[in-house]
Design an enzyme around this catalytic site. Structure first.
Site, PDB file in Angstrom:
ATOM      1  N   GLY A 143      -8.336 -13.857 -25.308  1.00  0.00           N
ATOM      2  CA  GLY A 143      -8.955 -13.164 -24.152  1.00  0.00           C
ATOM      3  C   GLY A 143      -8.118 -12.077 -23.777  1.00  0.00           C
ATOM      4  O   GLY A 143      -7.773 -11.191 -25.027  1.00  0.00           O
ATOM      5  N   SER A 144      -7.779 -11.609 -22.520  1.00  0.00           N
ATOM      6  CA  SER A 144      -7.157 -10.357 -22.353  1.00  0.00           C
ATOM      7  C   SER A 144      -5.820 -10.288 -22.946  1.00  0.00           C
ATOM      8  O   SER A 144      -5.300  -9.036 -22.901  1.00  0.00           O
ATOM      9  CB  SER A 144      -7.440 -10.117 -20.804  1.00  0.00           C
ATOM     10  OG  SER A 144      -8.824 -10.087 -20.315  1.00  0.00           O
ATOM     11  N   THR A 145      -5.272 -11.234 -23.400  1.00  0.00           N
ATOM     12  CA  THR A 145      -3.910 -11.394 -23.669  1.00  0.00           C
ATOM     13  C   THR A 145      -3.726 -10.567 -24.883  1.00  0.00           C
ATOM     14  O   THR A 145      -2.718  -9.995 -25.107  1.00  0.00           O
ATOM     15  CB  THR A 145      -3.254 -12.680 -23.797  1.00  0.00           C
ATOM     16  OG1 THR A 145      -3.863 -13.251 -24.734  1.00  0.00           O
ATOM     17  CG2 THR A 145      -3.020 -13.279 -22.632  1.00  0.00           C
TER      18      THR A 145
END
Lengths: 362, 629
Positions: free
Chosen positions: B328-330
């Site tokens: 995801g956004s990590t």
């Protein structure tokens, strides 16, 4: 008093001394084999009782013995039947009759009574006819079969052998023996497949290769071979045998007692023991040949060869050349009934030897 | 008359002749017997003599005591304890069998022991001691001692067994021991190690117990025993003392580990805490877990199936190293750093977020904020998690360039040095798709990679390791667990070269720090009330792509739990002098900031404030200075 005198005068010292020597040698080994148990003391007591029985048996005149043969035989059949019905069971076999604290093994008595009865039967006739041998065989087979179903294969075979020896000495025709051998050879596959139990077959197989089942059927043979072989020339010394004392040797105070003897006294001790056995045997064989009475002669021949045969079979079994059958070593192995029977046998031998009755005619 | 005498005489002659024959035969047989004895006692004497002593002397192995496992402060993970058991010699099996019901009223008999006893009862040959009751409680021991005199054949004995006093704490990391199986024996024989296991019953299975088996097991001792036919030892001499296995020291902090596991209780997920400078693993939590103590005696097939079932949450899976999830956004800070380092974007670059990225007029990728975020530089792209910025970046550089950029952070390779590797995750390339699915790579596959979706998959420990690169100033470290074994200190694996310019690192670090500040995506759940600055990034990994119903986007909270997004938070603290990197993943946790964030914050608080005892002076702005006591 008269009886005592008679019994003392009937003692054949040339038989008693080697027999006593054999018993003494047996006691020495038994002391080692049965350390920490009460077997030694009991065997000594049985030995003393045996001497008394021997004296009584020797004091009974041979002609009385001949009259006693039939009642003894019938009594034996009753006892054997009683064993099957009321006998106490141990290890899946009924072999003992208990009278209070005393237990008797009637199958041992048969080793004396069967030859006596068969010999007396033959002495009724002056000429041999084939039917006599069949009747004699029947006289042998009935008690042998009663012992076989106990089951006690070793003793049954021994009773059969003792009877067969008498039949042989009574003059079984050679052609008949040849025929019997032929028949035996032809039915042996059937016996192997149908009659013998698996444990009995295993014991026979294990002779050729005990290492097939080293912890099962081959165990006895392997361990007794080790015991005998590790004795070496002079043995490990009295009560020093590791195989015997550490319990690797099974049944060391009964059937395998010779392995204890061989381990602790070595080759020299073994040969000495064999020599004593042979002297006892030869003395009895001489008595058989020298007896005045034909029935006595025949009885003595049967008894003495049965004694030797059982000794040789036991020694062969312990030395790993014969299958393991439950046969004790005469005079050496622990066992009350067996010992008493043997002393009685010697007594009967002496009675036969003492018999001085002039030949019936002339 | 004379004929009768003649008949009797003839019978006598036959008898005497046959006696002679018998005597000769008997003497011959006696001679044969003597010959047999000569063979046994003279010729083969040495052979049988040896066999007789073999019978009496056995060499008995003495099992070594297994090495223990400690945490960084010497707290025990794995220990050895005394076990009491009752054994009966097989010789007595026969006589004991009838009394079994009576014994059973005072002593529980194991089924296995009973069947072995019954088997031995039928055999006359000694086959060893049979353990009829093992792992007795103290109560049982006392009750047994009270009746022991009635059954002298049953002997109370004691041995060692492995115990894990903290139960399921760090179960996946520590692993467990199990009975040596036929397969183990085969493997040990091939490696020539089987002799070391004479007398041992257990071998390490899983985790540290398996990984360091050779040194933790130790070496057996030997004693020579004189035994009788019943196996009773008459006299014994110790020839060599057993050598205890070596103790292990781990980087893990047991209390922090337990705190982390507590934070995951009731959920499925993982927490990885690393020292960013050398890769030491401070905590490695995975939930749910199993109890290693259960495995020592072996688990039933039914229990094993249960432990591997989806219903119970597959507790056997070590999610921290074997769980693969979309980041995801990590993933954004790593792409951002790579963009700076590779010159794809520079510090002054600004992208105009309009709320979507259109690959073609019909293939549109949306921002999470309707209408977009407006002008966006690198810092804002991280702080506000601007998707369209990264869609554009992915589209500009392509998947293969992103692969190479992300591989530098350790993605796509097993992360752990000494805990059995772990999985590689998926770091796709065009070729990878061709090989795996037999399909060509489409431009539409590239765009979601920019926001950590699509084919991209990472493990939690890979995530922590990558974040350590930013935290420590640009070096790739190797996560490790073992700091010492026996008397040897194990040096941490060598750090990598400095990969990034400090200026680039500084830009990303500041952006990550702003994430937990007011206005950032993780302020309320992570940064609020913190006495020290925290750098980090939230992430939400979509489990399902079908997120539209009746043309409307369905809110995550309204989905059934197994379709909800996985929640990520990956960060380090203190932001400008980092001592700990934490990666938190909560399966189906929904939004990253909301569920994973607070967990990471608790782990950081505990480590910095309790374990390291750091105190922070509150200052205005971002320049809070760390002052350790």
């Amino acid at each position: 008093m008269k009886l005592l005198l008679r019994s003392l005068s009937s003692i054949d010292w040339l038989l008693l001394l080697p027999a006593a020597l054999l018993f003494a040698a047996g006691l020495v080994t038994l002391h080692s084999a049965a350390l920490g148990t009460g077997y030694f003391d009991r065997q000594v007591a049985f030995g003393i009782a045996g001497l008394v029985i021997m004296l009584i048996a020797a004091a009974v005149p041979w002609k009385i013995w001949k009259l006693l043969a039939l009642p003894c035989y019938l009594g034996l059949l009753l006892l054997l039947a009683a064993v099957l019905l009321f006998g106490s069971e141990a290890n899946n076999a009924r072999r003992w009759l208990s009278f209070g604290s005393l237990s008797v093994q009637p199958s041992e008595l048969a080793k004396l009574i069967v030859p006596l009865a068969v010999a007396c039967f033959y002495s009724l006739f002056d000429k041999r006819r084939l039917w006599q041998h069949f009747v004699a065989a029947l006289l042998v087979l009935v008690p042998a079969a009663l012992v076989f179903v106990q089951p006690d294969l070793g003793t049954a075979l021994m009773i059969g052998a003792a009877g067969a020896l008498v039949i042989f000495f009574a003059g079984l025709p050679l052609w008949f023996m040849a025929l019997a051998a032929l028949i035996a050879a032809s039915v042996s596959p059937y016996v192997w497949n149908e009659v013998l139990k698996d444990y009995q077959k295993d014991r026979i197989i294990s002779i050729t290769d005990p290492y097939q089942d080293p912890l099962g059927a081959g165990y006895h043979t392997i361990q007794s071979n080790i015991a005998v072989g590790s004795g070496g020339m002079w043995g490990k010394g009295w009560e020093q045998g590791s195989q015997s004392q550490l319990g690797f040797l099974p049944e060391r105070h009964t059937d395998f007692i010779f392995a204890v003897h061989a381990e602790e006294f070595g080759f020299v001790g073994s040969m000495l023991l064999l020599a004593i056995i042979m002297i006892v045997f030869l003395k009895m064989a001489y008595m058989a040949g020298a007896a005045r009475d034909y029935a006595g002669s025949l009885t003595a021949a049967g008894l003495c060869f049965a004694f030797l045969l059982q000794s040789l079979i036991n020694l062969g079994m312990v030395s790993g050349v014969l299958p393991v059958v439950g046969l004790p070593l005469p005079m050496i192995s622990y066992g009350g009934t067996s010992l008493l029977t043997l002393f009685a046998t010697f007594g009967v031998m002496m009675a036969i030897g003492f018999h001085r009755e002039r030949r019936a005619v002339l | 008359m004379f004929s009768r005498i003649a008949d009797v005489q003839r019978l006598r002659m036959v008898l005497i002749g046959r006696i002679w024959f018998g005597v000769v035969l008997a003497l011959a047989l006696g001679a044969l017997l003597g010959w047999r004895w000569y063979y046994l006692q003279i010729e083969r004497f040495s052979h049988f003599s040896e066999r007789a002593s073999d019978n009496q002397i056995t060499v008995q192995p003495l099992a070594p005591v297994r090495g223990r496992i400690f945490d960084r402060a010497g707290r025990v993970f794995a220990d050895n304890d005394t076990r009491y058991f009752v054994k009966i010699s097989s010789d007595y099996a026969d006589s004991v069998m009838p009394h079994l019901p009576a014994i059973r009223t005072r002593l529980e008999i194991d089924d296995d022991g009973e069947s072995r006893l019954a088997a031995a009862a039928g055999k006359s040959v000694y086959s060893g001691d049979i353990v009829v009751r093992d792992y007795m409680s103290e109560n049982e021991v006392v009750r047994f001692v009270a009746i022991q005199h009635v059954y002298p054949q049953a002997v109370l004995d004691a041995g060692m067994y492995r115990t894990y006093p903290e139960g399921d704490t760090a179960a996946h990391v520590i692993g467990h021991v199990a009975r040596i199986s036929a397969d183990d024996k085969k493997r040990l024989r091939e490696r020539g190690l089987l002799r070391r296991y004479a007398g041992s019953q257990f071998i390490g299975r899983r985790g540290i117990e398996a990984r360091f088996e050779t040194r933790m097991h130790g070496l057996p001792g030997l004693r020579e025993a004189f035994i009788d036919a019943h196996g009773r030892v008459l006299k014994a001499e110790q020839r060599a003392a057993p050598q205890s296995g070596e103790d292990m020291w781990l980087t893990i902090d047991l209390e922090l580990q337990q705190l982390a596991e507590g934070l995951l209780a009731g959920r499925e997920g993982a927490i990885v805490a690393l020292d960013p400078h050398d890769g030491a693993i401070i905590a490695l939590a995975s939930s749910p877990r199993f109890d290693p103590n259960e495995f020592i005696g072996g688990v039933s097939q039914q229990r094993w199936d249960e432990l591997n079932s989806k219903e119970s949450g597959t507790p056997m899976v070590h999610r921290a190293t074997y769980g693969q999830y979309a980041p995801g956004s990590t993933i954004k800070p790593f792409l951002a750093l790579a963009a700076l380092a590779n010159g794809w974007r520079d510090a002054d670059y600004s992208y105009l977020s309009k709320g979507f990225f259109a690959l073609t007029p019909s293939v549109v990728f949306e921002d999470w904020k309707e209408g977009g975020h407006g002008p966006t530089d690198i810092t804002k792209s991280i702080v506000r998690s601007v998707n369209s910025f990264y869609y554009q970046l992915a589209h500009d550089v392509g998947v293969d360039a992103m692969h190479d950029a992300l591989a530098v952070f350790g993605f796509g390779q097993p992360a752990a040095a000494d805990i059995g590797g772990g999985r590689t995750g998926v770091l796709p390339t065009e070729l990878w798709k061709q090989e795996t699915f037999g399909e060509q790579w489409y431009p539409g596959d590239t765009i979601p990679i920019g926001v950590g979706q699509g084919y991209l998959e990472v493990t939690p420990i890979q995530m922590a390791r990558a974040m350590a690169v930013i935290a420590n100033g640009g070096r790739l470290v190797q996560p490790y667990l073992a700091t010492g074994i026996g008397n040897d200190r194990i040096m941490p694996p060598a750090r990598g070269e400095r990969l990034f310019e400090s200026e680039h690192i500084r830009i990303i670090t500041e952006a990550l720090a702003q994430v937990t500040e007011p206005g950032g995506t993780a302020y309320s759940r992570v940064g609020k009330d913190s006495t020290y600055p925290i750098a980090g990034k939230t992430g939400t990994a979509q489990v399902t792509r079908l997120r539209f119903a009746d043309g409307e986007r369905v809110k995550n909270e309204e989905l059934p739990e197994h379709l909800r997004d996985h929640a990520w938070f990956v960060g380090f603290a203190p932001a400008y002098n980092p001592r700990i990197v934490v990666a938190t993943l909560v399966e189906h946790g929904g939004s990253g900031g909301r569920t994973a964030g607070p967990i990471a914050r608790s782990v950081m608080d505990d480590y910095l404030l309790r374990v390291l005892g750091m105190r922070f002076v509150e200052e205005e702005g971002q320049d809070a200075q760390a002052a350790s006591l």
